[in-house]
Design a protein around this motif. Structure first.
Motif, mmCIF file in Angstrom:
data_model
loop_
_atom_site.group_PDB
_atom_site.id
_atom_site.type_symbol
_atom_site.label_atom_id
_atom_site.label_comp_id
_atom_site.label_asym_id
_atom_site.label_seq_id
_atom_site.Cartn_x
_atom_site.Cartn_y
_atom_site.Cartn_z
ATOM 1 N N GLU A 179 0.851 -1.188 0.000
ATOM 2 C CA GLU A 179 0.000 0.000 0.000
ATOM 3 C C GLU A 179 0.890 1.243 0.000
ATOM 4 O O GLU A 179 1.669 1.457 0.926
ATOM 5 C CB GLU A 179 -0.872 -0.023 1.252
ATOM 6 C CG GLU A 179 -2.025 0.942 1.214
ATOM 7 C CD GLU A 179 -2.722 0.974 2.573
ATOM 8 O OE1 GLU A 179 -3.163 2.043 2.966
ATOM 9 O OE2 GLU A 179 -2.788 -0.091 3.233
ATOM 10 N N THR A 180 0.785 2.039 -1.024
ATOM 11 C CA THR A 180 1.640 3.223 -1.086
ATOM 12 C C THR A 180 0.885 4.426 -0.578
ATOM 13 O O THR A 180 -0.326 4.540 -0.746
ATOM 14 C CB THR A 180 2.120 3.484 -2.519
ATOM 15 O OG1 THR A 180 0.997 3.376 -3.380
ATOM 16 C CG2 THR A 180 3.206 2.525 -2.913
ATOM 17 N N PHE A 181 1.606 5.305 0.027
ATOM 18 C CA PHE A 181 1.005 6.484 0.614
ATOM 19 C C PHE A 181 0.931 7.597 -0.432
ATOM 20 O O PHE A 181 1.939 8.030 -0.969
ATOM 21 C CB PHE A 181 1.843 6.924 1.820
ATOM 22 C CG PHE A 181 1.462 8.265 2.349
ATOM 23 C CD1 PHE A 181 0.204 8.467 2.881
ATOM 24 C CD2 PHE A 181 2.342 9.329 2.276
ATOM 25 C CE1 PHE A 181 -0.152 9.706 3.360
ATOM 26 C CE2 PHE A 181 1.985 10.560 2.754
ATOM 27 C CZ PHE A 181 0.732 10.755 3.300
ATOM 28 N N VAL A 182 -0.280 8.025 -0.721
ATOM 29 C CA VAL A 182 -0.456 9.090 -1.705
ATOM 30 C C VAL A 182 -0.980 10.337 -0.999
ATOM 31 O O VAL A 182 -2.100 10.337 -0.507
ATOM 32 C CB VAL A 182 -1.460 8.677 -2.801
ATOM 33 C CG1 VAL A 182 -1.520 9.734 -3.890
ATOM 34 C CG2 VAL A 182 -1.092 7.330 -3.373
ATOM 35 N N PRO A 183 -0.178 11.375 -0.908
ATOM 36 C CA PRO A 183 -0.668 12.579 -0.236
ATOM 37 C C PRO A 183 -1.799 13.240 -1.024
ATOM 38 O O PRO A 183 -1.811 13.189 -2.252
ATOM 39 C CB PRO A 183 0.563 13.490 -0.190
ATOM 40 C CG PRO A 183 1.678 12.764 -0.819
ATOM 41 C CD PRO A 183 1.174 11.523 -1.439
ATOM 42 N N VAL A 184 -2.721 13.825 -0.300
ATOM 43 C CA VAL A 184 -3.867 14.480 -0.922
ATOM 44 C C VAL A 184 -3.526 15.936 -1.236
ATOM 45 O O VAL A 184 -3.916 16.477 -2.264
ATOM 46 C CB VAL A 184 -5.098 14.410 0.013
ATOM 47 C CG1 VAL A 184 -6.298 15.088 -0.619
ATOM 48 C CG2 VAL A 184 -5.404 12.966 0.352
ATOM 49 N N SER A 222 -0.900 19.019 -2.035
ATOM 50 C CA SER A 222 0.409 19.212 -2.647
ATOM 51 C C SER A 222 1.287 20.066 -1.733
ATOM 52 O O SER A 222 0.783 20.709 -0.796
ATOM 53 C CB SER A 222 0.256 19.913 -3.994
ATOM 54 O OG SER A 222 -0.210 21.235 -3.782
ATOM 55 N N ASN A 223 2.577 20.053 -2.006
ATOM 56 C CA ASN A 223 3.503 20.824 -1.168
ATOM 57 C C ASN A 223 3.205 22.314 -1.211
ATOM 58 O O ASN A 223 3.440 23.030 -0.246
ATOM 59 C CB ASN A 223 4.943 20.569 -1.616
ATOM 60 C CG ASN A 223 5.427 19.218 -1.132
ATOM 61 O OD1 ASN A 223 4.836 18.655 -0.193
ATOM 62 N ND2 ASN A 223 6.449 18.686 -1.763
ATOM 63 N N GLU A 274 -0.198 14.199 5.948
ATOM 64 C CA GLU A 274 0.728 15.289 5.598
ATOM 65 C C GLU A 274 0.353 16.583 6.317
ATOM 66 O O GLU A 274 1.223 17.415 6.583
ATOM 67 C CB GLU A 274 0.788 15.483 4.079
ATOM 68 C CG GLU A 274 -0.514 15.875 3.407
ATOM 69 C CD GLU A 274 -1.329 14.668 2.937
ATOM 70 O OE1 GLU A 274 -1.202 13.598 3.558
ATOM 71 O OE2 GLU A 274 -2.099 14.801 1.971
#
Lengths: 441, 224
Positions: B15-20, B22-23, B67
């Protein structure tokens, strides 16, 4: 009208009682109105006069017999005197517990809304008495509106020079910090409140050391309830003797009764301690709605043992009388239930509450609250057995007193006493335990 | 047989962590940073400010995605793991995306006896979702809440960790939902103390328009 006194000179008659915590003054929540009505006079008195040393303030509170209003009922003056001698190198703190999350309790919210300055003055006086330089006012996150209201009033306090550095021109300084919680019942437990303040997960701490020795950030701390601190200005204005002469002898003072549930006039009422429960329900709160009969009451928040209608005759709302009747004063937030109430469903919701709010630190509580909910839910669905009732009692025995804080006890008591006092209703929901041989249960 | 999670070569779950966020989005403005610094100065160590910072972050971003918690931890100056522990401890911090308006219906203790579940079920029917779910247009989330400390006004609910809506009836809920859909803000409601009603004829606050008189609560199960 002068409050009537009884034969021994005590103010016990609620009809002629004049309110002091929530007096009938319009816009008392505003600083100017509070000052017009004698506000901050007690603080001025102790700061200006050399006569009023911190020790004398503590003695006055001791003489008043004030007992904490947060549930445990510990004598406030005695708690203050546990603070170690002043060391200029070591900071000292006051925490005001406004986490008010005990189901059935809503008195502190009214104080924050209608008389926040009595609380601020109480906090300042308490800081003076124990020589604390910072006060944290911890308020539950759900009271967001009320936090905004009192932040406005606190800003006025700073502007006027009643908080911050050199209060009223003296060398006494106090910073008041309002801390907003975020929804956790356990934060009402004092050591867990301290962890929450420190930015930790709000797990209760093992005692000893007690907060007076090692409190927030390891420094001496005193933690008092909102209503307790709000009573301090009155004690200093009217004298500890006056306070001690109000209500029940061993649990004196005015108290905010929160009556809710099936009554005609639910709400917060200020009366002396020791009012008859029947008076409180039928005369003060207007009786049971729709002319129904009373079934049971929970006298002081969800964790206090339930009392059947036939157990409240002649019982008064003070620690001693309620103890004799088989319950506790708690927070004086009374729930009234009429004859149609389903006690099994009611208990199921309480067990759900404690299961949800257990912080998960100690095994007997983390597991036990879940088992209590499961078993009572099974009983509610009509799928329980008679033996489940004894299993519940056994489970309670294994939870009580075996955890770091009192949440496990608070979860166990309602189950133990509700099952004991309404056993017939629980049995009526049970299936017979007769199981044919060879069938696994 | 127990099904094991599929693992990648390094032993971690796939399971990869996908941030919602953006920076570019993940920043506090100068004003917000100044406010955070003020909060940090209120406590002996900066750790105490984390709860306020998380509140600020939740108001800004809607919920506390990992995040966002990391951003709050960095702004406060404490380890991410500690901030994560705090954020996940309290119920009012949302760890998942919720609707625009979160309706916390109290069903505990007094509210249960005075029709809290009826109110919950009315809302569920009206919005076509179950407790804990969000409407498909993303407007409303319904939740069951534990005692909110307004037992005198039972049944009641709280809107998105803010305003209390007290003494609920189906009509009041309809009006509330319409107002929220139209983007109107709800009024602060003040409960009259019964003794105030006797001694001074009503609410004592002149700065509050919406005043609720004390009245007998409804009967559960028959409120609808």
């Amino acid at each position: 009208m002068e409050a009537k006194k009884d034969n021994s000179g005590r103010i016990t008659d609620w009809r002629s009682y004049e309110r002091v915590l929530l007096p009938s003054i319009k816009d008392l929540h505003r600083l100017d109105v509070y000052e017009e009505n004698g506000g901050y006079q007690a603080l001025r008195k102790v700061l200006v006069s050399d006569d009023w040393t911190p020790a004398k303030v503590t003695d006055e509170v001791k003489a008043s017999g004030l007992r904490g209003r947060g549930g445990a009922g510990f004598p406030t003056g005695l708690k203050w005197s546990f603070m170690p001698p002043v060391d200029p190198e070591v900071p000292r703190f006051i925490c005001c517990n406004g986490d008010e999350s005990e189901p059935g309790t809503f008195k502190d919210r009214q104080l924050l809304e209608y008389n926040p300055h009595s609380l601020f003055e109480g906090i300042l006086l308490a800081c003076y008495a124990i020589s604390a330089g910072t006060a944290f006012l911890y308020i539950r996150g759900e009271f967001a509106d009320w936090i905004t209201h009192i932040e406005v009033e606190l800003a006025k306090l700073y502007e006027k020079g009643y908080a911050g550095k050199n209060i009223m021109g003296s060398d006494f300084s106090v910073e008041i910090v309002i801390h907003k919680g975020a929804g956790a019942y356990i934060c009402g437990e004092e050591s867990s409140l301290m962890n929450s303040l420190e930015g930790e997960r709000a797990y209760p701490r093992v005692k000893p050391p007690f907060p007076a020795q090692k409190g927030v950030w390891g420094y001496p701390t005193t933690i008092n309830n909102v209503e307790t601190l709000a009573a301090i200005p009155t004690i200093l204005n009217k004298g500890g003797d006056w306070f001690a002469s109000v209500g029940a002898e061993r649990h004196p003072g005015p108290v905010l009764y929160g009556v809710s549930g099936h009554v005609n006039r639910p709400g917060v009422y200020e009366y002396p301690t020791g009012i008859l429960i029947t008076d409180l329900i039928y005369k003060v709160a207007g009786g049971i709605r729709n002319g129904k009969k009373l079934k049971a009451i929970v006298p002081g928040g969800s964790s206090t043992p339930i009392l059947r209608a036939d157990m409240i005759e002649g019982v008064r709302m003070d620690a001693e009388s309620l103890k004799e009747a088989g319950s506790m004063m708690g927070t004086a937030g009374m729930l009234v239930m009429d004859e149609d109430t389903d006690i099994v469903g009611f208990l199921r919701r309480i067990t759900h509450f404690y299961h949800h709010e257990s912080c998960g630190q100690c095994t007997p509580c983390r597991e036990g609250t879940g088992w209590l909910e499961d078993i009572v839910s099974r009983l509610e669905r009509g799928e329980g057995h008679y033996r489940d009732l004894d299993l519940l009692t056994d489970l309670c025995t294994q939870m009580e007193g075996r955890t770091v804080c009192a949440l496990a006890d608070a979860a166990a008591w309602p189950v133990r006493y509700t099952v004991e006092r309404f056993r017939d209703e629980f049995e009526a929901r049970c299936r017979p335990s007769l199981v044919p041989a060879g069938i696994s249960i | 047989m127990i099904e094991l999670p599929t693992t990648s070569g390094d032993g971690h779950t796939s399971e990869t962590f996908v941030p919602v966020f953006s920076n570019e989005e993940l920043v506090f403005t100068t004003d917000e940073t100044a406010q955070i610094e003020r909060w940090k100065s209120h406590y002996p160590t900066v750790d105490g400010a984390i709860m306020r910072v998380l509140w600020l972050a939740q108001e800004k971003f809607g919920y506390l995605a990992p995040e966002v918690i990391r951003l709050s931890a960095e702004a406060t100056g404490i380890p991410y793991a500690k901030a994560y522990g705090v954020a996940t401890f309290y119920t009012q911090y949302f760890k998942k995306k919720k609707g625009k308006h979160v309706l916390d219906v109290c069903t505990c203790f007094t509210c249960q006896l005075c029709g809290g579940y009826d109110i919950l079920h009315y809302l569920e029917e009206k919005l076509g979702i179950k407790s804990g779910e969000t409407t498909s247009d993303g407007e409303f989330t319904i939740q069951q809440a534990e005692c909110l400390g307004a037992c005198d006004a039972a049944p009641m609910l709280q809107v998105t960790n803010g305003r209390y809506v007290m003494q609920l009836t189906p009509e009041k809920i309809d009006a509330m939902l319409d107002a929220l859909r139209d983007g109107k803000s709800l009024e602060f409601e003040s409960m009259t103390l019964p003794q105030d009603a006797d001694e001074m004829g009503g609410n004592r606050r002149s700065d509050t328009q919406a005043v609720l008189e004390t009245k007998a609560p409804p009967i559960a199960e028959t409120i609808l």
